[in-house]
Design an enzyme around this catalytic site. Structure first.
Site, PDB file in Angstrom:
ATOM      1  N   GLU A 149       0.841  -1.206   0.000  1.00 32.01           N
ATOM      2  CA  GLU A 149       0.000   0.000   0.000  1.00 32.01           C
ATOM      3  C   GLU A 149       0.872   1.250   0.000  1.00 32.01           C
ATOM      4  O   GLU A 149       2.010   1.221   0.452  1.00 32.01           O
ATOM      5  CB  GLU A 149      -0.864   0.015   1.270  1.00 32.01           C
ATOM      6  CG  GLU A 149      -2.317  -0.330   1.064  1.00 32.01           C
ATOM      7  CD  GLU A 149      -3.133   0.717   0.303  1.00 32.01           C
ATOM      8  OE1 GLU A 149      -2.572   1.483  -0.500  1.00 32.01           O
ATOM      9  OE2 GLU A 149      -4.345   0.748   0.512  1.00 32.01           O
ATOM     10  N   ASP A 151      -4.239   5.159   6.240  1.00 35.51           N
ATOM     11  CA  ASP A 151      -4.755   6.363   6.889  1.00 35.51           C
ATOM     12  C   ASP A 151      -5.693   5.933   8.016  1.00 35.51           C
ATOM     13  O   ASP A 151      -5.246   5.680   9.125  1.00 35.51           O
ATOM     14  CB  ASP A 151      -5.437   7.207   5.796  1.00 35.51           C
ATOM     15  CG  ASP A 151      -5.924   8.551   6.273  1.00 35.51           C
ATOM     16  OD1 ASP A 151      -5.418   9.046   7.294  1.00 35.51           O
ATOM     17  OD2 ASP A 151      -6.810   9.126   5.624  1.00 35.51           O
ATOM     18  N   PHE A 176      -2.193  15.800   5.150  1.00 39.39           N
ATOM     19  CA  PHE A 176      -2.303  15.300   3.788  1.00 39.39           C
ATOM     20  C   PHE A 176      -0.963  15.398   3.046  1.00 39.39           C
ATOM     21  O   PHE A 176      -0.272  16.409   3.125  1.00 39.39           O
ATOM     22  CB  PHE A 176      -3.384  16.077   3.039  1.00 39.39           C
ATOM     23  CG  PHE A 176      -3.800  15.401   1.777  1.00 39.39           C
ATOM     24  CD1 PHE A 176      -4.676  14.333   1.813  1.00 39.39           C
ATOM     25  CD2 PHE A 176      -3.295  15.802   0.550  1.00 39.39           C
ATOM     26  CE1 PHE A 176      -5.054  13.677   0.655  1.00 39.39           C
ATOM     27  CE2 PHE A 176      -3.657  15.156  -0.623  1.00 39.39           C
ATOM     28  CZ  PHE A 176      -4.541  14.092  -0.567  1.00 39.39           C
TER      29      PHE A 176
HETATM   30  P1  IMP Z   1      -7.764   4.482   4.566  1.00 40.19           P
HETATM   31  O1  IMP Z   1      -8.813   3.515   4.090  1.00 40.19           O
HETATM   32  O2  IMP Z   1      -8.360   5.605   5.358  1.00 40.19           O
HETATM   33  O3  IMP Z   1      -6.618   3.820   5.286  1.00 40.19           O
HETATM   34  O4  IMP Z   1      -7.239   5.230   3.283  1.00 40.19           O
HETATM   35  C1  IMP Z   1      -6.344   4.696   2.426  1.00 40.19           C
HETATM   36  C2  IMP Z   1      -6.317   5.430   1.109  1.00 40.19           C
HETATM   37  O5  IMP Z   1      -6.662   6.825   1.199  1.00 40.19           O
HETATM   38  C3  IMP Z   1      -4.907   5.413   0.584  1.00 40.19           C
HETATM   39  O6  IMP Z   1      -4.651   4.239  -0.164  1.00 40.19           O
HETATM   40  C4  IMP Z   1      -4.835   6.668  -0.249  1.00 40.19           C
HETATM   41  O7  IMP Z   1      -5.275   6.414  -1.557  1.00 40.19           O
HETATM   42  C5  IMP Z   1      -5.788   7.630   0.423  1.00 40.19           C
HETATM   43  N1  IMP Z   1      -5.068   8.597   1.305  1.00 40.19           N
HETATM   44  C6  IMP Z   1      -5.088   8.660   2.643  1.00 40.19           C
HETATM   45  N2  IMP Z   1      -4.315   9.661   3.124  1.00 40.19           N
HETATM   46  C7  IMP Z   1      -3.773  10.251   2.028  1.00 40.19           C
HETATM   47  C8  IMP Z   1      -2.857  11.369   1.863  1.00 40.19           C
HETATM   48  O8  IMP Z   1      -2.369  12.029   2.816  1.00 40.19           O
HETATM   49  N3  IMP Z   1      -2.532  11.673   0.576  1.00 40.19           N
HETATM   50  C9  IMP Z   1      -3.010  10.998  -0.503  1.00 40.19           C
HETATM   51  N4  IMP Z   1      -3.857   9.957  -0.384  1.00 40.19           N
HETATM   52  C10 IMP Z   1      -4.237   9.579   0.871  1.00 40.19           C
END
Ligand code: IMP
Length: 177
Positions: free
Chosen positions: A102, A106, A155
């Protein structure tokens, strides 16, 4: 490295290309050690992980294969709401040692909802390798096994990560100002 703009936002330098490359070398060395004779299958999760997966995989020296998937979420008919499914996975994972690649964990939602789909195929093991992790943002029970950098809950773009589709081509990682 200097301040850049992606669409309407300003970003400041955070991780240099050299810093990223050095850390990827360390992660690969650890994986090579842990997976000697385990014939792992790496699964890169698109789009964000393409650059990380590529650089990491070049440093993998153990017998292994790699494949890529895209995760698609849609409204399920159950009360749980969205269902996450993958497209593009043709390999049989039964008995395999799976390493998911991955770009960033996040909230952990995407991977924690997707893991059962992989588990159904009864692999021998599943590990998560992520370039970035935001520990403060984690909302779902998810443990990444190989983490490049733990970063604050801000971000970021670059090195495969996007802001509204843009910024993936940057060699470095930038943080929202
Ligand atoms: P999660 O399901 O909240 O863990 O989100 C995962 C996905 O959100 C990642 O694979 C990214 O595509 C996107 N994402 C989360 N934080 C960021 C960031 O700071 N920059 C760019 N994409 C992010």
């Amino acid at each position: 490295m200097m301040t850049i703009h992606v669409l309407d936002k300003k970003f400041v330098p955070y991780l240099s290309a050299e810093t990223i490359a050095k850390r990827i070398e360390e992660l690969a060395a650890k994986i090579n050690e842990d997976y000697a004779d385990k014939n792992p299958i790496f699964i890169g999760i698109l789009n964000g992980s393409f650059m990380f997966a590529s650089d990491l995989y070049k440093q993998i020296s153990v017998s292994s294969t790699i494949s890529f998937i895209k995760l698609v979420s849609y409204k399920g008919t159950t009360s749980t709401g969205t269902v996450i499914t993958s497209i593009g996975l043709e390999e049989d994972l039964t008995g395999r040692n799976v390493i998911l690649i991955e770009d960033i964990v996040d909230t952990g939602k995407t991977l924690s909802e997707f893991l059962p789909t992989i588990q159904k195929q009864q692999p021998n093991s599943i590990k998560i390798c992520t370039l970035l992790q935001k520990p403060e943002a984690l909302l779902h029970p998810l443990e990444a096994d190989y983490v490049g950098f733990q970063i604050p809950n801000k971000f970021v773009v670059g090195f495969g990560l996007d802001y509204d589709g843009y910024g993936r081509n940057l060699k470095e990682i930038y943080q929202l100002e």
